[in-house]
Every structure is written in C-alpha cells, then in structure tokens.
Motif scaffolding. Structure first.
Motif, PDB file in Angstrom:
ATOM      1  N   ALA A 165       0.838  -1.201   0.000  1.00 55.89           N
ATOM      2  CA  ALA A 165       0.000   0.000   0.000  1.00 55.89           C
ATOM      3  C   ALA A 165       0.869   1.246   0.000  1.00 55.89           C
ATOM      4  CB  ALA A 165      -0.920   0.002   1.225  1.00 55.89           C
ATOM      5  N   ALA A 166       0.315   2.328  -0.530  1.00 55.15           N
ATOM      6  CA  ALA A 166       1.032   3.602  -0.539  1.00 55.15           C
ATOM      7  C   ALA A 166       1.009   4.263   0.825  1.00 55.15           C
ATOM      8  CB  ALA A 166       0.408   4.530  -1.575  1.00 55.15           C
TER       9      ALA A 166
ATOM     10  N   LEU B  48      -4.273   2.654   1.569  1.00 60.61           N
ATOM     11  CA  LEU B  48      -4.407   3.353   0.293  1.00 60.61           C
ATOM     12  C   LEU B  48      -3.620   2.551  -0.745  1.00 60.61           C
ATOM     13  CD1 LEU B  48      -5.555   5.938  -1.061  1.00 60.61           C
ATOM     14  CD2 LEU B  48      -3.330   7.001  -0.608  1.00 60.61           C
ATOM     15  N   VAL B  49      -4.333   1.956  -1.699  1.00 63.87           N
ATOM     16  CA  VAL B  49      -3.736   0.956  -2.587  1.00 63.87           C
ATOM     17  C   VAL B  49      -3.854   1.403  -4.042  1.00 63.87           C
ATOM     18  CG1 VAL B  49      -3.819  -1.467  -3.325  1.00 63.87           C
ATOM     19  CG2 VAL B  49      -4.335  -0.869  -0.949  1.00 63.87           C
TER      20      VAL B  49
ATOM     21  N   SER C 254     -10.142   8.177   4.373  1.00 61.05           N
ATOM     22  CA  SER C 254      -9.194   8.174   5.491  1.00 61.05           C
ATOM     23  C   SER C 254      -7.869   8.848   5.169  1.00 61.05           C
ATOM     24  CB  SER C 254      -8.928   6.735   5.944  1.00 61.05           C
ATOM     25  OG  SER C 254     -10.120   6.099   6.345  1.00 61.05           O
ATOM     26  N   PHE C 255      -7.710   9.341   3.939  1.00 59.88           N
ATOM     27  CA  PHE C 255      -6.404   9.863   3.524  1.00 59.88           C
ATOM     28  C   PHE C 255      -6.485  11.294   3.001  1.00 59.88           C
ATOM     29  CE2 PHE C 255      -6.334   5.269   3.323  1.00 59.88           C
ATOM     30  CZ  PHE C 255      -5.207   4.985   4.089  1.00 59.88           C
ATOM     31  N   THR C 256      -7.451  12.050   3.516  1.00 65.32           N
ATOM     32  CA  THR C 256      -7.598  13.431   3.094  1.00 65.32           C
ATOM     33  C   THR C 256      -6.814  14.385   3.977  1.00 65.32           C
ATOM     34  OG1 THR C 256      -9.597  13.700   4.427  1.00 65.32           O
ATOM     35  CG2 THR C 256      -9.874  13.002   2.126  1.00 65.32           C
TER      36      THR C 256
ATOM     37  N   ASP D 207       0.339   6.969   7.816  1.00 57.90           N
ATOM     38  CA  ASP D 207       1.725   6.580   7.592  1.00 57.90           C
ATOM     39  C   ASP D 207       1.959   6.341   6.112  1.00 57.90           C
ATOM     40  OD1 ASP D 207       2.306   6.561  10.334  1.00 57.90           O
ATOM     41  OD2 ASP D 207       1.524   4.522  10.540  1.00 57.90           O
ATOM     42  N   GLU D 208       2.998   6.961   5.584  1.00 55.12           N
ATOM     43  CA  GLU D 208       3.430   6.660   4.217  1.00 55.12           C
ATOM     44  C   GLU D 208       4.174   5.325   4.240  1.00 55.12           C
ATOM     45  OE1 GLU D 208       2.687   8.343   1.546  1.00 55.12           O
ATOM     46  OE2 GLU D 208       1.719  10.033   2.547  1.00 55.12           O
TER      47      GLU D 208
END
Length: 282
Positions: free
Chosen positions: A210-211, A233-234, A271-273, A278-279
């Motif tokens: 995942a990114a 985030l994929v 969830s990534f806005t 974590d990156e």
C-alpha cells in the motif's frame, strides 16, 4: 485532520435563508466535463433543491448541490444528525455522490454537511485552500481505500462445571477454584497477546503493498472485539495482489485460529484526506 463522512464539516458555513451550496467532493479542474455526465443521474442529498453539478473553483472542480438553507441551520442540523435513521439516509446519499465522483475522476471526499451560503463562498474557500487539495489529489490519484479488520476469534467452549464438592473437600476445592480462575485469566491474556502478534504480522505483510495506511477507531462488540481496524491506500494496479495477500493471511499460521481477517472496499479515500497517516514503502 481527517473527518468521518458521517460527521458535520468543522469548516461549514451555516446558511440562513434561501438555498445553500452543499459540497461533496473536490476534483482536478480538468475533470469537469466528465463529471457533468457521470453525475447527471445521481440524486444526491435527500433534501436537495437542485441537481448534483460541477462547480469550478480555481484549479479545482467541486461537486456540489443546492439544498434548502432552512434545513441546515445549526439547530436543524444538530436535530437531524441526532436522529440515527436520518443520519444514515444523509450519509448514504452523501456517499453515493462521492462514489460516483471517485469512479469518474480523482476525488477528495469532504465531510457530511460541508455547506456554504452560496457558490461564490464555496469557490472562494476551496480556492484559498487549493494547494492542500492539490497535494492530497496527487496522493490519492489512481488509488482506492481498502479496509482490513481483525476480530478476535471465539474462545474454545469452557468445560462443564464439576459437581459441588462435599464439605470436607471445600478447602481444597476453593484453592482449585482460584487456580482455575487464574488459569482462565492467563488463557485470556495469552489469547489476546496472540491476536496482537497476528495483527502485527498482518500489518507487516500488507504495508509494503500500500502507498499509505491509517489505524482507525476499533469497532468492538462484546461478542467480537476487534484488535485492528486499518485503512490502506492501494494503487488500483495493485488491488489484486493486495486482495490475494489478505486472502492468504486468513489461513496463515500466524493468524488462523487467532483472528478473523475481513477485507472491505474499494472505497473513496476518506481516510487519507489529512496528514494523520503513515506513508508506506512500495
């Protein structure tokens, strides 16, 4: 800060009269034409007074809809969102618009009830924050959110209680009873530790696929407590490998019999806005 899609927007402007502009998502400016066609058949908000449409905002395109202002005063909004059935209807309508948007263009979902007095106010606010939106759009383009939930498996049935001991054996029985209590507590502790070890193994296996990832609030129930609830985030090109890895984890020695592994998605990247994630290494 990332806000749940079922939470009112912290930056919403409370409308007072006429119609207000409800903003569902933000996309790149180049997506406007494609969005117009994709959103034509989406009903949008349950109290809408106009169609879902694209609104130009500097280098961005906002997905918006006119709604009656009187339905979204602070008092009316608090009352409606306190009603669980109404909240569910609003959240479902909001998510349908976001999903249709994300299926057409890179999209940043905005929180439920992100409201402005008029299009011009919405355009100004989004344009003023354009650089942050563009950074997030760069992060989520070509990617979807997937959820992985780990639930503690049910313990083995407890053995039947032995018959009540005779009075002469009660002292020894009392010690045995305390020993059994301690043994059961140790078993519970061992079971939960094994579940946490399994959760760590799952994260180590999935993070490189995942990114980015983000741990979400656990959704415990008395019968099925969760030990992990993680959003990933994929890349869409890697979705098959990610799903296959989750499937393999269900029967892996490190997880089988310890946790139940559930995969959900793909979703718009709610969830990534923000920046609280974590990156991950690719």
């Amino acid at each position: 800060m990332t806000t749940s899609p079922t939470s009112p927007a912290p930056h919403a402007t409370a409308p007072r009269r006429g119609s207000a502009t409800c903003v569902f998502a933000v996309c790149p400016r180049a997506s406007a034409d494609a969005l117009a066609d994709a959103l034509a058949s989406v009903p949008g908000h349950v109290t809408a007074s106009g169609p879902v449409r694209a609104l130009a905002a500097g280098p961005l395109t906002a997905v918006v809809q006119d709604v009656p202002a009187e339905a979204f005063t602070p008092e009316a909004l608090r009352e409606r969102l306190a009603d669980r059935d109404a909240l569910e209807r609003y959240a479902r309508a909001h998510d349908e618009v976001v999903a249709a948007t994300a299926a057409t263009a890179p999209a940043i979902p905005l929180p439920l009830a992100t409201l402005y007095l008029e299009d011009a106010r919405a355009r100004d606010a989004l344009t003023a924050d354009a650089q942050r939106f563009l950074t997030v759009l760069d992060r989520v383009t070509g990617r979807d959110e997937w959820g992985v939930k780990l639930t503690l498996t049910a313990p083995a049935p407890a053995p039947a209680s032995p018959p009540e001991p005779a009075p002469a054996a009660q002292a020894a029985s009392g010690r045995a009873y305390l020993d059994r209590l301690r043994g059961r507590q140790h078993a519970r502790d061992d079971r939960r530790q094994a579940a946490y070890d399994a959760a760590r193994h799952v994260r180590e296996r999935l993070r490189p696929l995942a990114a980015a990832s983000r741990d979400l609030r656990l959704q415990d129930t008395d019968a099925h407590p969760q030990v992990a609830n993680t959003a990933y985030l994929v890349d869409r090109s890697g979705a098959g490998a990610f799903a296959a890895a989750v499937a393999a984890l269900r029967s892996a020695p490190e997880t089988a019999g310890r946790v139940r592994v559930e995969l959900t998605g793909p979703w718009a990247p709610y969830s990534f806005t923000g920046e609280d994630h974590d990156e991950n290494p690719g």
